[in-house]
Design an enzyme around this catalytic site. Structure first.
Site, PDB file in Angstrom:
ATOM      1  N   CYS A   1       2.859   2.231   3.354  1.00  0.00           N
ATOM      2  CA  CYS A   1       4.073   1.348   3.621  1.00  0.00           C
ATOM      3  C   CYS A   1       5.189   1.492   2.692  1.00  0.00           C
ATOM      4  O   CYS A   1       6.314   1.548   3.177  1.00  0.00           O
ATOM      5  CB  CYS A   1       3.687  -0.090   3.494  1.00  0.00           C
ATOM      6  SG  CYS A   1       2.568  -0.883   4.909  1.00  0.00           S
TER       7      CYS A   1
ATOM      8  N   CYS B   1       1.340  -4.122   5.897  1.00  0.00           N
ATOM      9  CA  CYS B   1       0.596  -4.028   6.924  1.00  0.00           C
ATOM     10  C   CYS B   1      -0.990  -4.815   7.033  1.00  0.00           C
ATOM     11  O   CYS B   1      -1.745  -4.666   8.016  1.00  0.00           O
ATOM     12  CB  CYS B   1       0.091  -2.532   7.031  1.00  0.00           C
ATOM     13  SG  CYS B   1      -0.872  -2.141   5.695  1.00  0.00           S
TER      14      CYS B   1
ATOM     15  N   ASP C   1     -15.258  -0.386  63.859  1.00  0.00           N
ATOM     16  CA  ASP C   1     -16.257  -1.504  63.853  1.00  0.00           C
ATOM     17  C   ASP C   1     -17.656  -0.649  63.814  1.00  0.00           C
ATOM     18  O   ASP C   1     -17.920   0.404  63.807  1.00  0.00           O
ATOM     19  CB  ASP C   1     -16.100  -1.991  65.369  1.00  0.00           C
ATOM     20  CG  ASP C   1     -14.945  -3.072  65.458  1.00  0.00           C
ATOM     21  OD1 ASP C   1     -14.261  -3.221  64.667  1.00  0.00           O
ATOM     22  OD2 ASP C   1     -14.807  -3.349  66.849  1.00  0.00           O
TER      23      ASP C   1
ATOM     24  N   CYS D   1       0.908  -1.307  -0.045  1.00  0.00           N
ATOM     25  CA  CYS D   1       0.116   0.022   0.101  1.00  0.00           C
ATOM     26  C   CYS D   1       0.952   1.187   0.043  1.00  0.00           C
ATOM     27  O   CYS D   1       1.965   1.228   0.332  1.00  0.00           O
ATOM     28  CB  CYS D   1      -0.892  -0.032   1.086  1.00  0.00           C
ATOM     29  SG  CYS D   1      -0.160   0.339   2.846  1.00  0.00           S
TER      30      CYS D   1
END
Length: 500
Positions: A45, A137, A312, A42
């Site tokens: 890339c 990719c 408590d 592509c």
């Protein structure tokens, strides 16, 4: 940062389609561009392998980038019939790895190509790559860098109704992509070639790799206050099981701490939900009375409650209150003014007469550590209503006022032995002062070390069948028991006191 809607808008000073030309590419990049286009790589890339660092180029549509690459090839190499790689393509793998100065006898050895056809008619390389999934990719930089997908992520973030001041988007890629990139980067497979023959390597990892049939699919987009997750199912490559990876966009911290102090006025209210064997013993708790309002206002998914010690269920917390912190997990709203925090505090106080909160404020997560430090270093003050079996006079209890730094040896109390290890712990009572009431009752005020919790003060009074020594009974030489206990103060100078 430009919004998704602005990605397609023309920018002054750019080319006809609104973005710069391929001026970042040079003549030496031409054979690389040609090779990668023919292989099905592509445009994004290709730019990466040509070391193009301009982020602006990568933001443009895949189709337009492809056209620009075609124009680049036509202008630089359109007049030639071939594009020679002599002097451009690096030497074969074995030559480079072994460090010899001799070249290969066969120019086609080890995958080296002598010639690559150039673009003569204009669309040969484009047609070979158009519509194909990138062989490097796997389509990640084709599908997920386009404006339509960016808009989809933005819509997800906006619909989640988060507040944030910055947005950072990063990508975590699956390891299969690293293998494919290594095929293109010769030096990255150095260690592999030392163990296997190059022919075997190319058999399993052909160069260039073939293109997959399908793009990676975005299965889901999840958004929270820590990140935006986009789950993709990666194509099966070197594996028969699906691999999931994420695109991450950071919004702000995942947990938002809210700090303050609380007073507890009820003797029938636990600090946290009291549940035994799946059965709830009491309907509410301090934690729930406070967090209910915070969860609603901050629009959080959940919370974590902590405090400087605990009392408590039958012990009140008076005075300046007990420091507490609530970490809100994945809150949608994170910004509150001081006035809004005051109103939130008042809403909590108006909702119940069992508790009150003060100094409610937002801080960083690091500030919570100061609360835990104070538990061990500071002191606590208690007041206890005590009963004795034999009548007492004022002078009988006056001796308690003179006792300073009283050290106790206390075995783990019977009441908590089921959840705490058996041990003998040293406790310190710094000071005591008595207040006579009648022949069988008096009030005792105690200042203790920070680690002495309310349940252990009870054992100091009645002795816990001799497990706490000395105790009030042994000091007065009579049987004593505790009727009521209050925490008067938790001496931790945190969180900061507010004017509210």
């Amino acid at each position: 940062m430009r919004s998704a809607a602005q990605l397609s808008e023309p920018v002054p000073g750019r080319g006809a389609r609104g973005f710069p030309s391929m001026s970042s590419l040079t003549e030496k990049d031409r054979p690389i561009v040609q090779l990668l286009l023919n292989a099905g790589t592509c445009p994004r890339c290709i730019l990466r392998f040509c070391c193009v660092g301009s982020q602006t180029l990568y933001r443009h549509p895949d189709e337009d980038l492809m056209k620009d690459l075609q124009d680049f090839l036509r202008k630089t190499g359109g007049e030639e019939g071939t594009v020679c790689l002599d002097g451009v393509d690096p030497p074969c793998k074995r030559i480079r790895l072994e460090g010899t100065a001799e070249g290969p006898e066969d120019p086609n050895r080890n995958g080296a190509l002598a010639q690559i056809p150039a673009v003569t008619g204009g669309n040969a390389a484009v047609e070979s790559s158009a519509g194909r999934v990138c062989n490097v990719c796997l389509g990640v930089l084709q599908e997920f860098c386009e404006p339509d997908f960016v808009k989809k992520v933005c819509q997800k973030v906006n619909s989640a109704d988060y507040q944030f001041t910055s947005f950072v988007f990063s990508v975590s890629l699956p390891p299969q992509l690293s293998v494919r990139e290594s095929v293109f980067t010769r030096m990255a497979v150095m260690k592999a070639l030392e163990k296997i023959k190059e022919e075997d390597f190319l058999k399993h990892f052909p160069c260039p790799p073939s293109s997959p049939k399908n793009l990676c699919d975005a299965l889901d987009i999840q958004c929270n206050n820590g990140a935006v997750f986009v789950a993709d199912q990666e194509l099966n490559f070197l594996s028969h099981s699906p691999f999931f990876h994420f695109l991450e966009g950071e919004l702000s911290s995942e947990k938002l701490p809210v700090l303050g102090r609380y007073n507890k006025y009820s003797r029938n209210l636990p600090q946290t939900p009291w549940i035994i064997d799946g059965e709830r013993k009491l309907e509410s708790s301090v934690e729930e009375l406070i967090s209910e309002h915070l969860m609603a206002e901050f629009k959080a998914d959940s919370f974590n409650f902590s405090s400087s010690g605990r009392e408590d269920v039958d012990v009140r917390t008076l005075g300046n209150g007990r420091p507490f912190a609530i970490e809100l997990v994945n809150p949608r709203r994170i910004r509150f003014t001081a006035e809004e925090m005051k109103r939130l505090q008042q809403a909590i106080n108006n909702s119940s007469d069992k508790i009150q909160v003060r100094d409610l404020q937002l801080v960083t997560r690091e500030a919570i550590g100061r609360m835990k430090e104070g538990e061990e270093e500071k002191t606590k003050t208690y007041s206890a209503l005590i009963w004795t079996d034999r009548a007492i006079q004022r002078e009988d209890i006056a001796l308690l006022d003179d006792i300073k730094e009283l050290k106790l040896d206390q075995k783990t109390p019977l009441r908590v032995l089921h959840r705490r290890p058996l041990a003998v712990r040293c406790r310190v009572i710094h000071t005591m002062s008595s207040e006579y009431i009648d022949e069988h009752h008096f009030c005792l005020h105690l200042k203790t070390q920070a680690g002495t919790v309310s349940s252990y003060v009870k054992e100091f009074v009645h002795g816990d069948f001799g497990r706490t020594k000395p105790n009030i009974g042994s000091l007065l030489n009579r049987t004593a028991d505790i009727l009521e206990l209050d925490v008067e103060s938790v001496d931790v100078d945190w969180p900061p006191t507010l004017d509210n």
